[in-house]
Scaffold this motif. Structure first.
Motif, mmCIF file in Angstrom:
data_model
loop_
_atom_site.group_PDB
_atom_site.id
_atom_site.type_symbol
_atom_site.label_atom_id
_atom_site.label_comp_id
_atom_site.label_asym_id
_atom_site.label_seq_id
_atom_site.Cartn_x
_atom_site.Cartn_y
_atom_site.Cartn_z
ATOM 1 N N THR A 178 -102.364 -6.244 38.683
ATOM 2 C CA THR A 178 -102.051 -4.954 38.066
ATOM 3 C C THR A 178 -100.645 -4.469 38.394
ATOM 4 O O THR A 178 -99.941 -3.956 37.513
ATOM 5 N N HIS A 182 -109.088 -0.672 38.888
ATOM 6 C CA HIS A 182 -108.880 -2.107 38.676
ATOM 7 C C HIS A 182 -109.211 -2.935 39.906
ATOM 8 O O HIS A 182 -109.328 -4.157 39.803
ATOM 9 N N GLY A 207 -107.628 -6.754 36.860
ATOM 10 C CA GLY A 207 -106.292 -6.222 36.707
ATOM 11 C C GLY A 207 -105.509 -6.884 35.590
ATOM 12 O O GLY A 207 -105.827 -7.972 35.125
#
Length: 512
Positions: free
Chosen positions: A326, A455, A460
């Motif tokens: 992420t 996430h 992610g």
């Protein structure tokens, strides 16, 4: 110079920020409109928007001619695009222009938030707004028929409304506006609902507006007065979603607040072979004969929860991978443009844009770390000889220094996700002072924390971090602001609220 000149300056700056943000995004749309067709999830959003524009609702036409009701993806974005398609024609450029307009509002919102956070500075709000207006990741993502940029802009506008609500306490109407904006963001990205009570709480924190004392009364009465705006904001956000929730209950054979993909995403993030990012779903044996869309999602959710309960250690071990996917590298704009048309946006172009974006985002992270490392201001400290720091203060200083060093190393290395967590840790070390911080500060940290938490549970992708970028970029600009008070332009000193937003307002302090 007229008395209205200082008041007009913030309005001019805000208008200029919005104009620049809109101009650069429209320029990107003009370049991209004929080159980049919808791709990836954008293909789905475009097709659903076409069907909505044709009066067919959120339905899906299968290759065998069967039409089914659908709710796999959130309705907010294709619904808004579908309404525009009905007015102007089903051309992807229409959706791109929507992205441009909403993205420009994010720059405006951050400018107005920064003007409250640095009320004695004209340069800091201008820097904050300009950084969002020209953010290479946000600007280049404008042609993508995707939801992250729109969500980030709606969240920034909701934070702006939260600052307005703080200024207008005890009025409740501004909290309704916060709820409406968070509700709209929820229809685009369901986890945004978590921000409704948070943004309401931010509006209730900080000093009382106008310097007036807080209302008295019993403890229960004060608690009720504080709870009412939070409940109102959350209720309004839910009411925005309620018609769609009712539609899902009637059409999908199962109630769902917005969409029916939570089970899918949880199962993807519970795969022991996961890299932390999206991967094709591994259909469990128990779900192979379930074909109803909502029923299959529920089955996937059950199987994911069963795996997590049986293998909690393995599932928790995936969290660093998910956060890395992420926050380490976004690259969403280059990825989308290359995916849509490799001939018009080559692999080399994607790498170059990704490098520019990454450098920009790492600088933003370093500036945000510098802001957080300063610690809370200490207004009113006596001049002259001061006592030496206590043992607790020394320990706090060492912890702050350690987190800052960790964050800097991470920001300059591949593991940027560690730097973002270090930023959250540094901010938390400010303790109670953080409760009175400007709304920009609290909103940026809340959105970052919510993104990381979401996430860490599911999976992610770099594009998911885009939601936090507008507010984080505004927070980074505060590193250029002075701590404590500063003299206003024009001479006479005024009282400055160094802990939070400026309680007193002149006629030019707001654009709206």
């Amino acid at each position: 110079m007229s008395a209205d000149a200082p008041a007009a300056a913030p309005r001019r700056d805000a208008a200029a920020i919005f104009a620049v943000a809109l101009a650069v995004r429209v320029a990107v749309v003009a370049w991209a409109a004929g080159r980049f067709p919808p791709t990836a999830d954008g293909t789905y959003y475009h097709r659903v928007a076409e069907r909505i524009a044709e009066g067919l609702g959120y339905t899906w036409l299968w290759p065998d001619g069967v039409v089914t009701y659908a709710a796999h993806y959130p309705v907010g974005y294709p619904g808004a695009v579908g309404a525009l398609y009905a007015l102007f024609g089903a051309h992807p450029a229409v959706a791109m222009l929507l992205n441009a307009a909403v993205g420009a509002l994010a720059a405006l919102a951050v400018h107005r938030l920064a003007s409250r956070a640095a009320p004695r500075s004209r340069a800091v709000p201008a820097l904050a707004g300009a950084l969002v207006a020209l953010h290479p990741g946000l600007v280049a993502y404008t042609p993508a028929l995707m939801t992250e940029g729109v969500t980030g802009a709606l969240v920034a506008c909701a934070a702006w409304a939260s600052a307005w609500a703080r200024d207008r306490r005890p009025a409740l109407v501004p909290f309704v506006v916060v709820g409406l904006l968070v509700g709209a963001a929820t229809l685009v990205r369901p986890q945004s609902l978590l921000l409704a009570p948070v943004f309401a709480g931010l509006a209730l924190s900080g000093p009382a507006p106008g310097g007036f004392p807080r209302p008295g009364g019993s403890l229960a009465w004060r608690a009720a007065r504080r709870a009412a705006p939070v409940l109102l904001t959350t209720a309004v956000a839910l009411l925005v979603c309620a018609p769609w929730t009712a539609r899902n209950c009637a059409r999908m054979n199962r109630c769902a607040l917005v969409s029916v993909n939570g089970g899918w995403n949880l199962l993807i993030g519970a795969d022991p072979a996961s890299t932390g990012a999206w991967a094709p779903i591994q259909v469990p044996e128990a779900c192979r004969e379930v074909f109803d869309e909502a029923g299959k999602d529920a089955c996937f959710g059950r199987e994911a929860r069963r795996y997590i309960a049986e293998h909690p250690g393995a599932w928790l071990g995936l969290v660093p991978r998910k956060l890395a996917a992420t926050f380490n590298y976004c690259g969403a704009a280059g990825w989308y443009l290359h995916e849509a048309n490799p001939a018009a946006f080559s692999e080399a172009n994607k790498v170059a844009l990704g490098a520019i974006e990454t450098v920009f985002e790492r600088v933003v992270l370093l500036l945000a770390l510098a802001w957080a490392a300063r610690g809370p201001a200490a207004p009113g400290a006596p001049l002259g000889r001061a006592r030496g720091p206590s043992l607790a203060q020394r320990a706090l200083g060492l912890a702050r220094l350690a987190l800052l060093a960790l964050g800097i190393v991470a920001a300059l290395h591949v593991h940027a996700w560690v730097g973002y967590l270090a930023l959250l840790g540094l901010a938390l070390l400010q303790g109670r002072a953080l409760l009175g911080a400007p709304v920009l500060v609290g909103a940026a940290l809340a959105v970052l924390a919510a993104t990381a938490a979401t996430h860490a549970v599911f999976f992610g992708a770099g594009r998911y971090a885009l939601v936090a970028f507008p507010l984080l970029t505004g927070l980074a600009a505060l590193a250029a602001a002075r701590q404590g008070s500063e003299q206003p332009r024009g001479g006479a000193p005024r009282a400055v609220n160094t802990a939070g937003d400026a309680p007193a307002r002149g006629p030019g302090d707001e654009l709206l």
